[in-house]
Design an enzyme around this catalytic site. Sequence first.
Site, short mmCIF file in Angstrom:
data_model
loop_
_atom_site.label_atom_id
_atom_site.label_comp_id
_atom_site.label_asym_id
_atom_site.label_seq_id
_atom_site.Cartn_x
_atom_site.Cartn_y
_atom_site.Cartn_z
N LYS A 11 0.84 -1.20 0.00
CA LYS A 11 0.00 0.00 0.00
C LYS A 11 0.88 1.26 0.00
O LYS A 11 2.10 1.18 0.22
CB LYS A 11 -0.92 -0.05 1.22
N TYR A 51 -12.34 -2.79 -3.21
CA TYR A 51 -12.87 -2.97 -1.83
C TYR A 51 -14.40 -2.94 -1.81
O TYR A 51 -14.98 -2.55 -0.78
CB TYR A 51 -12.30 -1.88 -0.92
N ARG A 87 -1.57 -14.76 3.19
CA ARG A 87 -2.30 -14.14 4.31
C ARG A 87 -1.56 -14.37 5.62
O ARG A 87 -1.48 -13.48 6.46
CB ARG A 87 -3.72 -14.72 4.40
N THR A 93 -5.32 -8.46 10.10
CA THR A 93 -5.70 -7.15 9.56
C THR A 93 -5.23 -6.02 10.48
O THR A 93 -4.69 -5.02 10.02
CB THR A 93 -7.24 -7.09 9.41
N ASN A 114 -1.76 -0.33 7.43
CA ASN A 114 -1.23 -1.69 7.62
C ASN A 114 -0.40 -2.22 6.44
O ASN A 114 -0.19 -3.41 6.30
CB ASN A 114 -2.33 -2.66 8.07
N HIS A 117 -1.61 -5.69 1.33
CA HIS A 117 -2.88 -6.37 1.05
C HIS A 117 -2.59 -7.75 0.50
O HIS A 117 -1.64 -7.93 -0.26
CB HIS A 117 -3.69 -5.58 -0.01
N GLU A 128 -9.27 -10.11 -8.14
CA GLU A 128 -8.33 -9.00 -7.91
C GLU A 128 -7.24 -8.97 -8.98
O GLU A 128 -6.87 -7.90 -9.47
CB GLU A 128 -7.73 -9.13 -6.50
P1 DAT Z 1 -7.51 -7.40 5.11
O1 DAT Z 1 -6.74 -6.28 4.49
O2 DAT Z 1 -6.73 -8.05 6.22
O3 DAT Z 1 -8.04 -8.37 4.11
P2 DAT Z 1 -10.22 -6.34 5.28
O4 DAT Z 1 -10.43 -6.86 3.91
O5 DAT Z 1 -11.23 -6.70 6.33
O6 DAT Z 1 -8.79 -6.75 5.85
O7 DAT Z 1 -10.15 -4.75 5.26
C1 DAT Z 1 -9.45 -4.10 4.22
C2 DAT Z 1 -8.64 -2.98 4.81
O8 DAT Z 1 -9.52 -2.03 5.42
C3 DAT Z 1 -7.69 -3.39 5.93
O9 DAT Z 1 -6.46 -3.90 5.43
C4 DAT Z 1 -7.51 -2.12 6.67
C5 DAT Z 1 -8.89 -1.46 6.55
N1 DAT Z 1 -9.69 -1.75 7.73
C6 DAT Z 1 -10.28 -2.91 8.05
N2 DAT Z 1 -10.94 -2.84 9.22
C7 DAT Z 1 -10.72 -1.57 9.66
C8 DAT Z 1 -11.12 -0.84 10.81
N3 DAT Z 1 -11.88 -1.40 11.75
N4 DAT Z 1 -10.71 0.44 10.92
C9 DAT Z 1 -9.96 1.03 9.97
N5 DAT Z 1 -9.55 0.40 8.86
C10 DAT Z 1 -9.93 -0.87 8.70
MG MG Z 2 -9.48 -8.17 2.66
#
Ligand code: DAT
Ligand code: MG
Length: 151
Positions: A11, A51, A87, A93, A114, A117, A128
């Site tokens: 990212k 997303y 993963r 996450t 974070n 991805h 994707e």
């Molecule tokens: P991941 O990236 O582990 O697949 P995700 O698909 O649930 O997680 O969410 C996508 C991204 O959105 C994640 O990398 C960071 C952001 N995100 C997720 N939950 C969040 C939260 N509670 N507050 C802020 N950002 C969040």
């Molecule tokens: Mg995700």
Amino acid sequence: MSTEQTFIAIKPDGVQRGLVGPIISRFESRGYKLVAIKLMTASKEHLENHYSDLAGKPFFPGLIAYMGSGPICAMVWEGREVVKMGRAMLGATNPLASAPGTIRGDYCIDVGRNICHGSDSVDAAKKEIALWFKPEEVQSWKPAQFDWVYE
Ligand code: DAT
Ligand code: MG
């Protein structure tokens, strides 16, 4: 045990912080194969598509702004069970829930920063990869080390 492809992205914060090399190194060292890579500053529309399952979450607008704030290093990695292992290598996450030794557990703190991805299923990976890469941008090649990585 199947050979798969996964979409891994560094990212904008990971690119800005000079973590492209260390993150690529982890996948290379593990024995996974890089089959596509590019730097890309993604449009709002592209990111909303990427997303789409999170539209409606309170953090969604901030997530889209952050992801569009600079270049992303988009990659496709190939290898046995690479979706699940990718993963695991990324960590949870929320970086604060990520074990040391994972990428997020070693390099970041906030869930909204974070740094990486990874596709969460084989089906998601296919969608994707198709969103981020044209078919001709994904290479088919056999690394010299292949027979030393796989039995
Ligand atoms: P991941 O990236 O582990 O697949 P995700 O698909 O649930 O997680 O969410 C996508 C991204 O959105 C994640 O990398 C960071 C952001 N995100 C997720 N939950 C969040 C939260 N509670 N507050 C802020 N950002 C969040
Ligand atoms: Mg995700």
